[in-house]
Design a protein around this motif. Structure first.
Motif, PDB file in Angstrom:
ATOM      1  N   SER A  71       4.854   1.067   5.482  1.00 11.30           N
ATOM      2  CA  SER A  71       4.225   2.204   4.797  1.00 11.30           C
ATOM      3  C   SER A  71       3.117   1.741   3.863  1.00 11.30           C
ATOM      4  O   SER A  71       2.093   2.420   3.720  1.00 11.30           O
ATOM      5  N   LYS A  72       3.287   0.577   3.251  1.00 10.01           N
ATOM      6  CA  LYS A  72       2.217   0.021   2.409  1.00 10.01           C
ATOM      7  C   LYS A  72       1.001  -0.336   3.256  1.00 10.01           C
ATOM      8  O   LYS A  72      -0.138  -0.077   2.869  1.00 10.01           O
ATOM      9  N   LYS A  73       1.252  -0.938   4.422  1.00 13.41           N
ATOM     10  CA  LYS A  73       0.156  -1.346   5.299  1.00 13.41           C
ATOM     11  C   LYS A  73      -0.634  -0.154   5.817  1.00 13.41           C
ATOM     12  O   LYS A  73      -1.852  -0.225   5.938  1.00 13.41           O
ATOM     13  N   VAL A  74       0.065   0.924   6.145  1.00 12.92           N
ATOM     14  CA  VAL A  74      -0.632   2.089   6.677  1.00 12.92           C
ATOM     15  C   VAL A  74      -1.118   3.014   5.571  1.00 12.92           C
ATOM     16  O   VAL A  74      -1.889   3.932   5.820  1.00 12.92           O
ATOM     17  N   GLY A  75      -0.659   2.775   4.357  1.00 14.07           N
ATOM     18  CA  GLY A  75      -1.134   3.552   3.216  1.00 14.07           C
ATOM     19  C   GLY A  75      -0.525   4.930   3.083  1.00 14.07           C
ATOM     20  O   GLY A  75      -1.144   5.823   2.525  1.00 14.07           O
ATOM     21  N   SER A  76       0.685   5.113   3.583  1.00 14.13           N
ATOM     22  CA  SER A  76       1.337   6.414   3.453  1.00 14.13           C
ATOM     23  C   SER A  76       2.820   6.232   3.203  1.00 14.13           C
ATOM     24  O   SER A  76       3.491   5.485   3.916  1.00 14.13           O
ATOM     25  N   ASN A  77       3.307   6.919   2.167  1.00 13.85           N
ATOM     26  CA  ASN A  77       4.751   6.918   1.937  1.00 13.85           C
ATOM     27  C   ASN A  77       5.273   8.348   1.839  1.00 13.85           C
ATOM     28  O   ASN A  77       6.216   8.636   1.132  1.00 13.85           O
ATOM     29  N   SER A  78       4.627   9.235   2.602  1.00 10.45           N
ATOM     30  CA  SER A  78       5.130  10.607   2.670  1.00 10.45           C
ATOM     31  C   SER A  78       6.493  10.595   3.361  1.00 10.45           C
ATOM     32  O   SER A  78       6.834   9.650   4.078  1.00 10.45           O
ATOM     33  N   VAL A  79       7.244  11.634   3.148  1.00 12.86           N
ATOM     34  CA  VAL A  79       8.571  11.723   3.756  1.00 12.86           C
ATOM     35  C   VAL A  79       8.464  11.658   5.278  1.00 12.86           C
ATOM     36  O   VAL A  79       9.215  10.931   5.930  1.00 12.86           O
ATOM     37  N   SER A  80       7.510  12.375   5.837  1.00 18.41           N
ATOM     38  CA  SER A  80       7.381  12.374   7.297  1.00 18.41           C
ATOM     39  C   SER A  80       6.929  11.004   7.806  1.00 18.41           C
ATOM     40  O   SER A  80       7.412  10.539   8.840  1.00 18.41           O
ATOM     41  N   LEU A  89       7.518   8.055   6.353  1.00 18.46           N
ATOM     42  CA  LEU A  89       8.660   7.145   6.232  1.00 18.46           C
ATOM     43  C   LEU A  89       9.654   7.369   7.367  1.00 18.46           C
ATOM     44  O   LEU A  89      10.184   6.413   7.935  1.00 18.46           O
ATOM     45  N   SER A  90       9.891   8.621   7.699  1.00 21.33           N
ATOM     46  CA  SER A  90      10.810   8.949   8.787  1.00 21.33           C
ATOM     47  C   SER A  90      10.290   8.427  10.124  1.00 21.33           C
ATOM     48  O   SER A  90      11.036   7.832  10.914  1.00 21.33           O
ATOM     49  N   GLN A  91       9.002   8.618  10.387  1.00 22.17           N
ATOM     50  CA  GLN A  91       8.414   8.134  11.635  1.00 22.17           C
ATOM     51  C   GLN A  91       8.407   6.614  11.706  1.00 22.17           C
ATOM     52  O   GLN A  91       8.665   6.030  12.767  1.00 22.17           O
ATOM     53  N   ILE A  92       8.122   5.975  10.587  1.00 23.18           N
ATOM     54  CA  ILE A  92       8.132   4.505  10.552  1.00 23.18           C
ATOM     55  C   ILE A  92       9.539   3.994  10.826  1.00 23.18           C
ATOM     56  O   ILE A  92       9.730   3.060  11.617  1.00 23.18           O
ATOM     57  N   ALA A  93      10.530   4.602  10.178  1.00 23.21           N
ATOM     58  CA  ALA A  93      11.924   4.188  10.386  1.00 23.21           C
ATOM     59  C   ALA A  93      12.318   4.338  11.853  1.00 23.21           C
ATOM     60  O   ALA A  93      12.927   3.436  12.438  1.00 23.21           O
ATOM     61  N   THR A  94      11.936   5.456  12.456  1.00 27.26           N
ATOM     62  CA  THR A  94      12.241   5.684  13.872  1.00 27.26           C
ATOM     63  C   THR A  94      11.568   4.621  14.737  1.00 27.26           C
ATOM     64  O   THR A  94      12.190   4.082  15.660  1.00 27.26           O
ATOM     65  N   GLY A  95      10.313   4.298  14.431  1.00 27.39           N
ATOM     66  CA  GLY A  95       9.596   3.274  15.194  1.00 27.39           C
ATOM     67  C   GLY A  95      10.246   1.906  15.079  1.00 27.39           C
ATOM     68  O   GLY A  95      10.364   1.173  16.068  1.00 27.39           O
ATOM     69  N   ILE A  96      10.673   1.554  13.880  1.00 33.78           N
ATOM     70  CA  ILE A  96      11.330   0.254  13.671  1.00 33.78           C
ATOM     71  C   ILE A  96      12.651   0.208  14.422  1.00 33.78           C
ATOM     72  O   ILE A  96      12.961  -0.787  15.083  1.00 33.78           O
ATOM     73  N   ILE A  97      13.423   1.293  14.348  1.00 35.33           N
ATOM     74  CA  ILE A  97      14.703   1.356  15.076  1.00 35.33           C
ATOM     75  C   ILE A  97      14.457   1.232  16.580  1.00 35.33           C
ATOM     76  O   ILE A  97      15.163   0.486  17.276  1.00 35.33           O
ATOM     77  N   MET A  98      13.452   1.917  17.085  1.00 35.53           N
ATOM     78  CA  MET A  98      13.143   1.837  18.519  1.00 35.53           C
ATOM     79  C   MET A  98      12.748   0.419  18.919  1.00 35.53           C
ATOM     80  O   MET A  98      13.149  -0.070  19.979  1.00 35.53           O
ATOM     81  N   ALA A  99      11.970  -0.251  18.074  1.00 32.59           N
ATOM     82  CA  ALA A  99      11.566  -1.630  18.370  1.00 32.59           C
ATOM     83  C   ALA A  99      12.781  -2.549  18.406  1.00 32.59           C
ATOM     84  O   ALA A  99      12.884  -3.427  19.274  1.00 32.59           O
ATOM     85  N   ILE A 100      13.713  -2.341  17.490  1.00 32.09           N
ATOM     86  CA  ILE A 100      14.936  -3.150  17.463  1.00 32.09           C
ATOM     87  C   ILE A 100      15.771  -2.896  18.709  1.00 32.09           C
ATOM     88  O   ILE A 100      16.283  -3.834  19.337  1.00 32.09           O
ATOM     89  N   ILE A 101      15.894  -1.637  19.094  1.00 30.62           N
ATOM     90  CA  ILE A 101      16.660  -1.298  20.296  1.00 30.62           C
ATOM     91  C   ILE A 101      16.029  -1.957  21.530  1.00 30.62           C
ATOM     92  O   ILE A 101      16.734  -2.581  22.345  1.00 30.62           O
ATOM     93  N   LYS A 102      14.707  -1.841  21.661  1.00 35.10           N
ATOM     94  CA  LYS A 102      14.021  -2.457  22.806  1.00 35.10           C
ATOM     95  C   LYS A 102      14.208  -3.957  22.813  1.00 35.10           C
ATOM     96  O   LYS A 102      14.418  -4.570  23.873  1.00 35.10           O
ATOM     97  N   SER A 103      14.160  -4.565  21.660  1.00 37.66           N
ATOM     98  CA  SER A 103      14.344  -6.016  21.552  1.00 37.66           C
ATOM     99  C   SER A 103      15.754  -6.411  21.983  1.00 37.66           C
ATOM    100  O   SER A 103      15.948  -7.387  22.712  1.00 37.66           O
ATOM    101  N   GLN A 104      16.746  -5.641  21.540  1.00 32.95           N
ATOM    102  CA  GLN A 104      18.134  -5.932  21.877  1.00 32.95           C
ATOM    103  C   GLN A 104      18.399  -5.745  23.364  1.00 32.95           C
ATOM    104  O   GLN A 104      19.249  -6.422  23.949  1.00 32.95           O
TER     105      GLN A 104
END
Length: 128
Positions: free
Chosen positions: A98-107, A109-124
């Motif tokens: 969120s710091k890198k993209v310059g946004s810490n809005s609720v939406s 943060l939610s989208q970033i969290a979903t993206g990180i979870i998806m990346a972890i799932i794909k990696s696993q």
């Protein structure tokens, strides 16, 4: 007022620990939070969580115009968001992105969290 994502997360974590059908008044919420926040920061985070549809809360104002918040429960989308950001490792990654993209809005943060979870799932699954 600046939105404090850590406070938002701490509110959700504290609310999750509360018994069903037992509202928590604002003054009772303050000692339940993992970190110490100014009351304005907590109120603002609570209002934004409510606006985002992540919590149910009763908000009103007193005769001096101060907000009064009673925390009722976490909504289903709020539980989904909390499940995505519960891990300290994932939460730290979410804040970093969120710091890198310059946004810490609720939406955001939610989208970033979903993206990180998806990346972890794909990696696993060996898909990355």
């Amino acid at each position: 007022m600046k939105l404090n994502p850590d406070c938002m997360r701490d509110i959700l974590i504290a609310m999750e620990k509360q018994p069903l059908n037992q509202p928590v008044d604002f003054d009772d919420m303050i000692p339940l939070l993992a970190n110490e926040y100014d009351s304005d920061v907590i109120e603002y985070a609570a209002l934004k969580l409510k606006e985002a549809g992540f919590i149910r809360a009763i908000t009103s104002s007193d005769t001096e115009g101060e907000y009064l918040v009673t925390f009722l429960d976490i909504t289903y989308p709020g539980h989904q968001f909390l499940a995505d950001i519960r891990s300290d490792n994932i939460w730290n990654d979410v804040k970093e992105v969120s710091k890198k993209v310059g946004s810490n809005s609720v939406s955001a943060l939610s989208q970033i969290a979903t993206g990180i979870i998806m990346a972890i799932i794909k990696s696993q699954l060996g898909l990355i």
